[in-house]
Design a protein around this motif. Structure first.
Motif, mmCIF file in Angstrom:
data_model
loop_
_atom_site.group_PDB
_atom_site.id
_atom_site.type_symbol
_atom_site.label_atom_id
_atom_site.label_comp_id
_atom_site.label_asym_id
_atom_site.label_seq_id
_atom_site.Cartn_x
_atom_site.Cartn_y
_atom_site.Cartn_z
ATOM 1 N N GLY A 139 0.802 -1.213 0.000
ATOM 2 C CA GLY A 139 0.000 0.000 0.000
ATOM 3 C C GLY A 139 0.835 1.262 0.000
ATOM 4 N N LEU A 140 0.246 2.306 0.543
ATOM 5 C CA LEU A 140 0.877 3.627 0.654
ATOM 6 C C LEU A 140 1.069 3.951 2.122
ATOM 7 C CD1 LEU A 140 -1.294 5.498 -1.984
ATOM 8 C CD2 LEU A 140 1.196 5.262 -2.134
ATOM 9 N N TRP A 141 2.314 4.111 2.549
ATOM 10 C CA TRP A 141 2.640 4.405 3.936
ATOM 11 C C TRP A 141 3.068 5.863 4.048
ATOM 12 C CZ3 TRP A 141 1.918 2.606 8.622
ATOM 13 C CH2 TRP A 141 2.742 3.020 9.668
ATOM 14 N N HIS A 142 2.389 6.623 4.899
ATOM 15 C CA HIS A 142 2.678 8.036 5.105
ATOM 16 C C HIS A 142 2.710 8.827 3.791
ATOM 17 C CE1 HIS A 142 4.670 7.348 9.327
ATOM 18 N NE2 HIS A 142 3.355 7.169 9.321
ATOM 19 N N PRO A 143 1.675 8.706 2.963
ATOM 20 C CA PRO A 143 1.636 9.500 1.733
ATOM 21 C C PRO A 143 1.500 10.980 2.034
ATOM 22 C CG PRO A 143 -0.483 8.454 2.103
ATOM 23 C CD PRO A 143 0.453 7.895 3.142
ATOM 24 N N ALA A 152 0.252 -11.997 -4.765
ATOM 25 C CA ALA A 152 -0.837 -12.151 -5.715
ATOM 26 C C ALA A 152 -2.166 -11.704 -5.111
ATOM 27 C CB ALA A 152 -0.920 -13.602 -6.182
ATOM 28 N N THR A 153 -2.373 -12.032 -3.836
ATOM 29 C CA THR A 153 -3.623 -11.653 -3.178
ATOM 30 C C THR A 153 -3.705 -10.151 -2.965
ATOM 31 O OG1 THR A 153 -3.649 -13.807 -2.043
ATOM 32 C CG2 THR A 153 -5.087 -12.098 -1.164
ATOM 33 N N LEU A 154 -2.569 -9.521 -2.695
ATOM 34 C CA LEU A 154 -2.527 -8.076 -2.511
ATOM 35 C C LEU A 154 -2.581 -7.309 -3.830
ATOM 36 C CD1 LEU A 154 0.260 -8.065 0.216
ATOM 37 C CD2 LEU A 154 -2.012 -7.062 0.548
ATOM 38 N N GLY A 155 -2.369 -8.010 -4.929
ATOM 39 C CA GLY A 155 -2.278 -7.359 -6.227
ATOM 40 C C GLY A 155 -3.458 -6.470 -6.589
ATOM 41 N N PRO A 156 -4.715 -6.947 -6.475
ATOM 42 C CA PRO A 156 -5.844 -6.090 -6.849
ATOM 43 C C PRO A 156 -5.928 -4.794 -6.045
ATOM 44 C CG PRO A 156 -6.534 -8.379 -6.764
ATOM 45 C CD PRO A 156 -5.139 -8.331 -6.199
ATOM 46 N N PHE A 157 -5.551 -4.854 -4.770
ATOM 47 C CA PHE A 157 -5.544 -3.644 -3.941
ATOM 48 C C PHE A 157 -4.484 -2.660 -4.442
ATOM 49 C CE2 PHE A 157 -3.418 -1.752 -0.121
ATOM 50 C CZ PHE A 157 -4.340 -0.737 0.105
ATOM 51 N N VAL A 158 -3.290 -3.168 -4.734
ATOM 52 C CA VAL A 158 -2.222 -2.305 -5.245
ATOM 53 C C VAL A 158 -2.591 -1.779 -6.630
ATOM 54 C CG1 VAL A 158 0.219 -2.210 -5.885
ATOM 55 C CG2 VAL A 158 -0.483 -3.485 -3.856
ATOM 56 N N ASP A 159 -3.225 -2.604 -7.427
ATOM 57 C CA ASP A 159 -3.702 -2.176 -8.753
ATOM 58 C C ASP A 159 -4.645 -0.985 -8.611
ATOM 59 O OD1 ASP A 159 -4.503 -1.979 -11.376
ATOM 60 O OD2 ASP A 159 -5.451 -3.944 -11.468
ATOM 61 N N TYR A 160 -5.537 -1.045 -7.629
ATOM 62 C CA TYR A 160 -6.479 0.050 -7.401
ATOM 63 C C TYR A 160 -5.734 1.341 -7.044
ATOM 64 C CZ TYR A 160 -10.637 2.520 -5.800
ATOM 65 O OH TYR A 160 -11.650 3.435 -5.645
#
Length: 228
Positions: free
Chosen positions: A120-124, A211-219
């Motif tokens: 994800g994004l940490w401290h954006p 792979a499971t985290l992929g769709p979240f990162v894609d978003y």
């Protein structure tokens, strides 16, 4: 199947926590290289093809300078804690454009009793936060699929350490996912037991998690106009 880390890995990190000074570290640097740094670099090398199956735009980079592995040395210039070394090792599997624009990443953390994998994004920065929040507001259906899928939520949890008490300014309080918009960090993670990290299936476990985290990162990439 390859084994990367061993009990000696955690023994070194626990000892470093007790003896966090340059003299001790220099005396024990061969153990650090053999049990922590070199196994981690091998893991990063082996994970690259697995990561490429998720996205060709992310890198698991084993370079010793400028690669995925964070330095063991702490930047203590602005901290009251002047300990020179981290008591953990972490690696960021980064987007190919991460040096040009804000980008999400995958992450693996190695620490006795505190190992985890996430993304994800940490401290954006505030502007990046707002772009993601606005994208969620404008695209709630795909956010629901990416971040609220039942199987995904059973395995990963939303990082909750930093949240606003009230809805962010300019966003409707009755929005279906307003609680998600209160997050300062857009990160999902799960802990890993020590025996998984020292076991022969670590790469396979991490590959499945990427792979499971992929769709979240894609978003998140879509929110920031990044390729995935």
């Amino acid at each position: 199947m390859a084994t990367y880390f061993t009990d000696a890995t955690f023994k070194f990190l626990r000892s470093l926590a007790r003896h966090n000074d340059k003299t001790w570290f220099n005396d024990h640097k061969p153990q650090y290289e053999a049990n922590v740094r070199q196994p981690f670099l091998r893991l990063l090398t082996d994970l690259q093809p697995d990561l490429a199956e998720v996205s060709i735009h992310f890198r698991s980079d084993p370079r010793t300078v400028g690669g995925s592995l964070f330095r063991i040395h702490r930047d203590a210039r602005f901290s009251t804690d002047k300990s020179p070394y981290k008591t953990w090792q972490g690696a960021r599997l980064f987007h190919e454009r991460h040096k040009q624009v804000p980008a999400p990443s995958f992450y693996f953390h190695l620490q006795p009793g505190g190992c985890f994998v996430g993304a994800g994004l940490w401290h954006p920065e505030p502007d990046t936060q707002r772009r993601v929040r606005q994208f969620i507001l404008d695209n709630p259906g795909s956010w629901k699929k990416a971040a609220h899928d039942a199987k995904f939520r059973k395995r990963f949890e939303f990082e909750e350490s930093e949240k606003l008490v009230r809805p962010p300014r300019g966003f409707p309080a009755d929005f279906e996912f307003i609680d998600d918009l209160k997050h300062r960090n857009f990160v999902f993670w799960r802990s890993l037991d020590n025996d998984v990290v020292t076991g022969p299936r670590l790469r396979q476990v991490l590959a499945a998690d990427l792979a499971t985290l992929g769709p979240f990162v894609d978003y998140l990439c879509a929110a920031l106009d990044l390729e995935f």
